[in-house]
Design an enzyme around this catalytic site. Structure first.
Site, mmCIF file in Angstrom:
data_model
loop_
_atom_site.group_PDB
_atom_site.id
_atom_site.type_symbol
_atom_site.label_atom_id
_atom_site.label_comp_id
_atom_site.label_asym_id
_atom_site.label_seq_id
_atom_site.Cartn_x
_atom_site.Cartn_y
_atom_site.Cartn_z
ATOM 1 C CG ASP A 1 -2.235 -0.868 0.881
ATOM 2 O OD1 ASP A 1 -2.336 -1.344 -0.046
ATOM 3 O OD2 ASP A 1 -2.798 -0.812 1.876
ATOM 4 C CG ASP B 1 -4.852 -7.940 15.248
ATOM 5 O OD1 ASP B 1 -5.695 -7.172 15.832
ATOM 6 O OD2 ASP B 1 -3.348 -7.640 15.490
#
Length: 535
Positions: free
Chosen positions: A134, A292
């Protein structure tokens, strides 16, 4: 003649004395009826939260001791057999594995992470490396692509996937990465952040847990703070104290959650997911900054089991600068609190897992560790105790002031014996950082301000730490750039309290208060986490 001159001076004196006396009376009544009761109530609340943290730490301390005495290793609790080569079947007995490496402008570490992933000992036709870049810096983006092309020419099945935007940050990148057609053939997904370098045998030690135990959805490895041939935790005082906190997290909290089949969160990296688990749990979501933990909670509520392997370690890097650490800690405290707000009712209503597991997740994992521990550390040790020096009628019991904190400190430090001499500084440092953790927790819990979904990528320095540089000194930054006003403000308040206690106090609080003042000023003036010694 002036009208004022006609009024005797004694009249002014009596008026001033009367006003002062009246103000003194008002303050005395306000002190007795309002301030002291509020402070006593705050002490009571803080002591209650301290007991919650103390009981939690003692409980998991006892459990980890029993685990160690019993020798219950993961390979004994679950079926584990090494995957061996089969002449007849060829490599088809090896599951297909996708290795994802999300990165963002990782100039210093991209080669280390890509190289480590490509060096994994696994049949080349049964593994796909996926670099999710990214990066917004075109030069870095080009370097990553060249690195991937270099490994591709060596026969590695590697793909560099680039998005047109950064929507969802890391969660968005991971989610987008799973949409590619070639991922459909992959049974498992290993994830490594850009500063993590797994050993070649990582997959051979982790994948067998999935193969022989169909109810396991996640295998989590431990972080090892080593960078190339240097110990990252030895770089500076900042990394040494981080090592103490993280060693406790991995050696105790993660181990207990795994061994008791209760719950432990995915650490975002150095772990392997069953692809079916990710999809069944709803995939990656970017509603908080802890994607996560979000996925781990949802998967756990569906009945999937997690395994933590403390003996399987992956090399990683600790933040070496104070600002990088501050941003990281904001994300790690704001995200869990915000996730708790979003999921607490879902956890309570869940009918798949038993009551014990739901209680463990809500009370132990979220409430005590992610919320209460941060809040009580800041308000009790940085606000309430200093303020009590002005109100001697508010007494603090020795068990709450010293004995319980001493036991908690010992339990935290015992897993890092080499840094036991730094335990006092670690306590003071944790108190300073509790300012930012509490702020992050409250922002996440009440979704206050614009920082609830703030994501600042933690700065990595990679092998640059091993190279001497001319600009390593804090002097390269201006005096204003090195100032941290929140720390200086808190340090000033605690200093005033300490000086008052020296003159008027009776409980010797000033011994602790002067130490805490020093810690706040050291960090406030930028004298920690700014100097990285050359090799």
């Amino acid at each position: 003649m002036d009208l004022v001159s006609l009024i005797p001076e004694t009249v002014f004196q009596l008026t001033r004395d009367g006003v002062v006396q009246e103000l003194g009376t008002v303050w005395q009544h306000g002190r007795e009826l309002l301030v002291v009761p509020i402070l006593k109530f705050a002490v009571c609340i803080c002591l209650t939260m301290s007991v919650m943290v103390f009981v939690e730490r003692v409980y998991i301390g006892v459990v980890i001791l029993l685990i160690q005495l019993s020798g219950r290793k993961p390979e004994k609790r679950y079926k584990w057999e090494e995957i061996k080569d089969d002449v007849e079947m060829g490599n088809s007995n090896y599951p297909m594995v996708l290795v994802q490496i999300p990165m963002y402008n990782e100039k210093e570490v991209y080669q280390l992470s890509i190289g480590a992933a490509c060096a994994l000992s696994w049949p080349s036709d049964r593994i796909i490396i996926q670099v999710l870049d990214d990066s917004t810096n075109p030069d870095i983006k080009e370097l990553v692509q060249i690195e991937c092309q270099t490994w591709a020419r060596k026969g590695i099945n590697i793909n560099c996937e680039i998005r047109s935007n950064r929507n969802g940050y890391k969660a968005g990148a991971l989610k987008e990465g799973l949409k590619h057609d070639y991922v459909e053939t992959c049974d498992f997904v290993a994830i490594f952040d850009a500063d993590f370098q797994p050993d070649p045998d990582f997959l051979r030690r982790s994948i067998p847990y999935f193969v022989h135990n169909p109810d396991i959805g996640l295998v989590q490895a431990r972080w090892k703070f080593v960078l190339l041939y240097a110990v990252n935790a030895n770089e500076c005082l900042l990394t040494r104290v981080q090592e103490m906190s993280l060693n406790y997290h991995f050696s105790v909290e993660q181990e207990v959650g795994s061994s008791t089949y209760a719950f432990f969160g995915f650490n975002g990296t150095a772990g392997v997911w069953r692809t079916a688990t990710i999809r069944e749990a709803g995939g990656w979501k970017d509603r908080t900054t802890v994607e996560d933990m979000d996925l781990a909670v949802r998967a756990s509520l569906m009945g999937w089991k997690f395994v933590y392997i403390g003996d399987l370690k992956v090399k990683s890097e600790l933040p070496s600068t104070f600002m990088a650490f501050r941003y990281q800690q904001h994300r790690w405290s704001c995200g869990p609190a915000n996730l708790f707000r979003k999921m607490v009712l879902e956890i309570i209503k869940n009918e798949t897992v038993n009551l014990w597991k739901k209680m463990y997740v809500i009370y132990s994992f979220f409430l005590v560790r992610k919320i209460v521990a941060h809040i009580v550390t800041f308000f009790f040790y940085c606000i309430v105790i200093p303020t009590c020096v002005f109100f001697p009628e508010v007494e603090l019991p020795m068990w709450g002031l010293f004995y319980m904190p001493a036991v908690i400190t010992i339990l935290n430090a015992v897993d890092t014996p080499r840094s036991i001499h730094l335990v006092i500084f670690w306590v003071l440092f944790e108190n300073v950082m509790s300012l930012h953790r509490t702020k992050g927790t409250l922002i996440g819990l009440f979704e206050a301000g614009g920082r609830v979904n703030e994501w600042v990528v933690t700065e990595k320095l990679g092998d640059a730490l091993l190279k001497p540089k001319e600009n390593n000194s804090p002097a390269t930054k201006s005096f204003r750039e090195r100032l941290h006003l929140l720390e200086l403000g808190m340090g000033t308040y605690i200093l005033v309290c300490a000086c008052y206690d020296v003159i008027f106090g009776k409980y010797w609080y000033f011994v602790y208060l002067f130490c805490e003042t020093t810690a706040f000023f050291v960090m406030g003036f930028g004298y920690i986490g700014t100097l990285i010694p050359p090799s």
